[in-house]
Design a protein around this motif. Structure first.
Motif, PDB file in Angstrom:
ATOM      1  N   GLU A 160       0.839  -1.195   0.000  1.00  7.39           N
ATOM      2  CA  GLU A 160       0.000   0.000   0.000  1.00  7.39           C
ATOM      3  C   GLU A 160       0.879   1.251   0.000  1.00  7.39           C
ATOM      4  O   GLU A 160       1.806   1.368   0.806  1.00  7.39           O
ATOM      5  CB  GLU A 160      -0.901   0.000   1.232  1.00  7.39           C
ATOM      6  CG  GLU A 160      -1.882   1.153   1.270  1.00  7.39           C
ATOM      7  CD  GLU A 160      -2.874   1.034   2.407  1.00  7.39           C
ATOM      8  OE1 GLU A 160      -3.138   2.053   3.066  1.00  7.39           O
ATOM      9  OE2 GLU A 160      -3.393  -0.084   2.624  1.00  7.39           O
ATOM     10  N   PRO A 161       0.605   2.189  -0.905  1.00  9.18           N
ATOM     11  CA  PRO A 161       1.510   3.333  -1.054  1.00  9.18           C
ATOM     12  C   PRO A 161       1.525   4.255   0.156  1.00  9.18           C
ATOM     13  O   PRO A 161       0.491   4.531   0.763  1.00  9.18           O
ATOM     14  CB  PRO A 161       0.965   4.061  -2.291  1.00  9.18           C
ATOM     15  CG  PRO A 161      -0.453   3.622  -2.412  1.00  9.18           C
ATOM     16  CD  PRO A 161      -0.495   2.230  -1.879  1.00  9.18           C
ATOM     17  N   ARG A 162       2.713   4.689   0.501  1.00  9.72           N
ATOM     18  CA  ARG A 162       2.945   5.716   1.508  1.00  9.72           C
ATOM     19  C   ARG A 162       3.770   6.796   0.824  1.00  9.72           C
ATOM     20  O   ARG A 162       4.654   6.499   0.025  1.00  9.72           O
ATOM     21  CB  ARG A 162       3.699   5.144   2.710  1.00  9.72           C
ATOM     22  CG  ARG A 162       3.031   3.935   3.318  1.00  9.72           C
ATOM     23  CD  ARG A 162       3.965   3.203   4.280  1.00  9.72           C
ATOM     24  NE  ARG A 162       4.186   3.958   5.489  1.00  9.72           N
ATOM     25  CZ  ARG A 162       5.383   4.154   6.062  1.00  9.72           C
ATOM     26  NH1 ARG A 162       6.474   3.661   5.465  1.00  9.72           N
ATOM     27  NH2 ARG A 162       5.513   4.823   7.168  1.00  9.72           N
TER      28      ARG A 162
ATOM     29  N   ILE B  21      -4.791   8.881   3.771  1.00 11.93           N
ATOM     30  CA  ILE B  21      -3.598   8.367   3.095  1.00 11.93           C
ATOM     31  C   ILE B  21      -2.360   8.823   3.854  1.00 11.93           C
ATOM     32  O   ILE B  21      -2.239   9.991   4.237  1.00 11.93           O
ATOM     33  CB  ILE B  21      -3.556   8.864   1.641  1.00 11.93           C
ATOM     34  CG1 ILE B  21      -4.771   8.336   0.866  1.00 11.93           C
ATOM     35  CG2 ILE B  21      -2.262   8.446   0.948  1.00 11.93           C
ATOM     36  CD1 ILE B  21      -4.965   8.974  -0.490  1.00 11.93           C
TER      37      ILE B  21
ATOM     38  N   PRO C 248      -4.700   4.630  -4.303  1.00  7.65           N
ATOM     39  CA  PRO C 248      -4.564   4.176  -2.907  1.00  7.65           C
ATOM     40  C   PRO C 248      -5.937   4.013  -2.268  1.00  7.65           C
ATOM     41  O   PRO C 248      -6.898   4.704  -2.646  1.00  7.65           O
ATOM     42  CB  PRO C 248      -3.795   5.326  -2.252  1.00  7.65           C
ATOM     43  CG  PRO C 248      -4.194   6.537  -3.036  1.00  7.65           C
ATOM     44  CD  PRO C 248      -4.357   6.054  -4.448  1.00  7.65           C
TER      45      PRO C 248
END
Length: 236
Positions: free
Chosen positions: A85-87, A106, A167
């Motif tokens: 999962e993008p950070r 997010i 996301p």
């Protein structure tokens, strides 16, 4: 023939100098410079490049061009696949975008006092995608992953980012000030910190677990709900 030809697809032509903003580009192979080097020398950051096809065969950035080669340079696919999962980590010029990402739940780190080397270090250590409109920053060899943010208005920037990475959205779960996680708290617990009008008007509250900021759906929640509504549509 001593040159090779690169076909730069329309989505990437914005990175070319204005006087060279055309589909076909000629470069001169020297036996040592890689395809990736030639693409970046035209102004296109490799973070924005997806498949590169030579005679229909996909080749890596390390491919050595030969005279007469013809290569198609395509943009990174959307949504861009990531191993997890993008950070994100945003540079100093993207503060409004950072707050909007946090509103959507997010994970978006942001500092207004970090220089480029510090940004690269944090992005690498925390495996965050570095977001910027600085092409030079994206070309730093040490950076593990970055992305150019398109658009000048925060709404355009947000749409570009959501469409690129898709996301998961968890609105109202992060502190827009520090990126910490919000936890529900009772009205009694936060009542000493509230103005009289707020105490009378609202019953549901959250507190940031990192900085202690208290949140409730106040006078600005209509505008924020509209941001959330648009964001949800963009990733649908």
């Amino acid at each position: 023939m001593t040159t090779a030809r690169l076909r730069i697809t329309p989505e990437l032509q914005m990175f070319l100098p204005a006087n060279r903003r055309q589909e076909w580009q000629e470069v001169t192979p020297d036996g040592t410079a890689t395809l990736g080097h030639h693409v970046e020398s035209l102004g296109v950051p490799l973070t924005e490049v997806g498949p590169m096809l030579a005679d229909g065969r996909q080749v890596p950035p390390s491919h050595l061009l030969a005279p007469g080669d013809v290569v198609e340079v395509h943009p990174v696919p959307r949504p861009q696949p990531l191993p997890e999962e993008p950070r994100f980590l945003l540079d100093v010029h993207l503060g409004t975008l950072a707050r909007r990402l946090r509103l959507l739940g997010i994970d978006a780190a942001y500092h207004n006092d970090m220089d480029d080397p510090e940004l690269v270090v944090q992005a690498n250590e925390e495996r965050r995608v570095l977001l910027t409109q600085d092409r030079g920053l994206l070309r730093r060899r040490a950076l593990w992953l970055g992305a150019y943010v398109r658009g000048s208005a925060p709404s355009d920037q947000l749409r570009d980012l959501l469409q690129r990475f898709a996301p998961p959205l968890r609105p109202w779960t992060r502190c827009t000030a520090c990126n910490g996680v919000l936890a529900p708290v009772s009205k009694d617990e936060v009542e000493p910190e509230l103005e009289a009008g707020t105490r009378r008007s609202y019953d549901a509250y959250g507190r940031c677990e990192s900085c202690g900021q208290v949140y409730w759906h106040g006078a600005h929640s209509g505008h924020l709900e509209e941001i959330i509504r648009m964001a949800t549509a963009w990733v649908a």
